[in-house]
Motif scaffolding. Sequence first.
Motif, PDB file in Angstrom:
ATOM      1  N   LEU A   1       0.825  -1.215   0.000  1.00  0.00           N
ATOM      2  CA  LEU A   1       0.000   0.000   0.000  1.00  0.00           C
ATOM      3  C   LEU A   1       0.859   1.265   0.000  1.00  0.00           C
ATOM      4  O   LEU A   1       0.394   2.329  -0.406  1.00  0.00           O
ATOM      5  CB  LEU A   1      -0.918   0.021   1.228  1.00  0.00           C
ATOM      6  CG  LEU A   1      -2.110  -0.928   1.189  1.00  0.00           C
ATOM      7  CD1 LEU A   1      -2.702  -1.097   2.581  1.00  0.00           C
ATOM      8  CD2 LEU A   1      -3.152  -0.438   0.202  1.00  0.00           C
ATOM      9  N   GLU A   2       2.103   1.151   0.430  1.00  0.00           N
ATOM     10  CA  GLU A   2       3.006   2.293   0.487  1.00  0.00           C
ATOM     11  C   GLU A   2       3.630   2.611  -0.869  1.00  0.00           C
ATOM     12  O   GLU A   2       4.392   3.565  -0.999  1.00  0.00           O
ATOM     13  CB  GLU A   2       4.114   2.014   1.503  1.00  0.00           C
ATOM     14  CG  GLU A   2       3.601   1.783   2.907  1.00  0.00           C
ATOM     15  CD  GLU A   2       4.661   1.243   3.842  1.00  0.00           C
ATOM     16  OE1 GLU A   2       5.862   1.307   3.504  1.00  0.00           O
ATOM     17  OE2 GLU A   2       4.278   0.745   4.917  1.00  0.00           O
ATOM     18  N   HIS A   3       3.299   1.811  -1.883  1.00  0.00           N
ATOM     19  CA  HIS A   3       3.913   1.956  -3.200  1.00  0.00           C
ATOM     20  C   HIS A   3       2.857   2.201  -4.269  1.00  0.00           C
ATOM     21  O   HIS A   3       1.668   1.980  -4.054  1.00  0.00           O
ATOM     22  CB  HIS A   3       4.732   0.699  -3.529  1.00  0.00           C
ATOM     23  CG  HIS A   3       5.769   0.395  -2.508  1.00  0.00           C
ATOM     24  ND1 HIS A   3       6.985   1.036  -2.470  1.00  0.00           N
ATOM     25  CD2 HIS A   3       5.756  -0.453  -1.446  1.00  0.00           C
ATOM     26  CE1 HIS A   3       7.681   0.589  -1.442  1.00  0.00           C
ATOM     27  NE2 HIS A   3       6.963  -0.317  -0.802  1.00  0.00           N
ATOM     28  N   ASN A   4       3.320   2.623  -5.414  1.00  0.00           N
ATOM     29  CA  ASN A   4       2.426   2.887  -6.537  1.00  0.00           C
ATOM     30  C   ASN A   4       1.831   1.577  -7.050  1.00  0.00           C
ATOM     31  O   ASN A   4       2.564   0.657  -7.398  1.00  0.00           O
ATOM     32  CB  ASN A   4       3.198   3.590  -7.660  1.00  0.00           C
ATOM     33  CG  ASN A   4       2.332   3.890  -8.854  1.00  0.00           C
ATOM     34  OD1 ASN A   4       1.115   3.969  -8.762  1.00  0.00           O
ATOM     35  ND2 ASN A   4       2.964   4.064  -9.994  1.00  0.00           N
TER      36      ASN A   4
ATOM     37  N   MET B   1      -7.265   2.407  -3.676  1.00  0.00           N
ATOM     38  CA  MET B   1      -6.105   2.633  -4.532  1.00  0.00           C
ATOM     39  C   MET B   1      -6.533   2.919  -5.971  1.00  0.00           C
ATOM     40  O   MET B   1      -7.632   2.577  -6.376  1.00  0.00           O
ATOM     41  CB  MET B   1      -5.174   1.416  -4.490  1.00  0.00           C
ATOM     42  CG  MET B   1      -4.710   1.048  -3.091  1.00  0.00           C
ATOM     43  SD  MET B   1      -4.006   2.399  -2.122  1.00  0.00           S
ATOM     44  CE  MET B   1      -2.485   2.673  -2.969  1.00  0.00           C
ATOM     45  N   ASP B   2      -5.630   3.540  -6.736  1.00  0.00           N
ATOM     46  CA  ASP B   2      -5.905   3.887  -8.130  1.00  0.00           C
ATOM     47  C   ASP B   2      -5.563   2.746  -9.075  1.00  0.00           C
ATOM     48  O   ASP B   2      -4.750   2.900  -9.980  1.00  0.00           O
ATOM     49  CB  ASP B   2      -5.100   5.129  -8.535  1.00  0.00           C
ATOM     50  CG  ASP B   2      -5.710   6.409  -7.990  1.00  0.00           C
ATOM     51  OD1 ASP B   2      -6.929   6.411  -7.739  1.00  0.00           O
ATOM     52  OD2 ASP B   2      -4.958   7.380  -7.817  1.00  0.00           O
ATOM     53  N   ASN B   3      -6.187   1.613  -8.850  1.00  0.00           N
ATOM     54  CA  ASN B   3      -5.998   0.471  -9.738  1.00  0.00           C
ATOM     55  C   ASN B   3      -7.351  -0.214  -9.850  1.00  0.00           C
ATOM     56  O   ASN B   3      -7.755  -0.964  -8.966  1.00  0.00           O
ATOM     57  CB  ASN B   3      -4.934  -0.483  -9.181  1.00  0.00           C
ATOM     58  CG  ASN B   3      -4.619  -1.615 -10.136  1.00  0.00           C
ATOM     59  OD1 ASN B   3      -5.502  -2.168 -10.771  1.00  0.00           O
ATOM     60  ND2 ASN B   3      -3.347  -1.971 -10.215  1.00  0.00           N
ATOM     61  N   LYS B   4      -8.050   0.083 -10.938  1.00  0.00           N
ATOM     62  CA  LYS B   4      -9.428  -0.406 -11.093  1.00  0.00           C
ATOM     63  C   LYS B   4      -9.508  -1.923 -11.104  1.00  0.00           C
ATOM     64  O   LYS B   4     -10.409  -2.508 -10.510  1.00  0.00           O
ATOM     65  CB  LYS B   4     -10.052   0.172 -12.360  1.00  0.00           C
ATOM     66  CG  LYS B   4     -10.325   1.644 -12.250  1.00  0.00           C
ATOM     67  CD  LYS B   4     -11.009   2.181 -13.494  1.00  0.00           C
ATOM     68  CE  LYS B   4     -10.980   3.677 -13.448  1.00  0.00           C
ATOM     69  NZ  LYS B   4     -12.207   4.329 -13.400  1.00  0.00           N
TER      70      LYS B   4
END
Length: 194
Positions: free
Chosen positions: A90-93, A139-142
């Motif tokens: 969660l701390e990463h892109n 998070m921004d990952n659909k």
Amino acid sequence: MHQLFIVVLGQRDLSRAGDLFSLEDTEIEDCLSEALQQIKEISSSPDYLRNVNDQAVVEICITRITTAIRKTKSIEKHGKALVALWESCLEHNLKPVSKDEDTPHAKIVSDIMSCIFQNYNNPAVMALAVPVAVKFLQMDNKELSRNMSNYLALATIGKPEILAKHTATIVNNILQGKVKQYELLGIPQNQSDK
């Protein structure tokens, strides 16, 4: 930790990583949590995103570890270490770099998510996993959010009260459009339009 894990993870030896699959699951089962901790350290290093060798080593080791956990039915023993590695992502892109390419940390998330949620009917495992899983919805990952929604729907089958604590967060994600209500409820998309 097993000597081969020490070599593969300690020296990031990709040429020996495949040898992990020649070991019996029971031979490595006792050291899986320690190996997961080492993977967490590797994947959290500043140069991990640029180091293709380290990424390949991590991917192979996670596959070997999750296979051993499944076959030895030791998810409860190694659940905390597995969830700790999962949560560290969660701390990463996690946003995909292109349409068909996930980031290295998103790959870790997917592999671990699959292993964890195969145990959706295990309340102890779900108690560890669900609080972290809900964070991934934001998070921004659909694709990751969609898969997580499906797995969370499965988790409610075994113990719905575990998910109840996170209702506000889930509703906020639905309202923000990050999660589709039909996905979380396990309704096929073509039926959600009716």
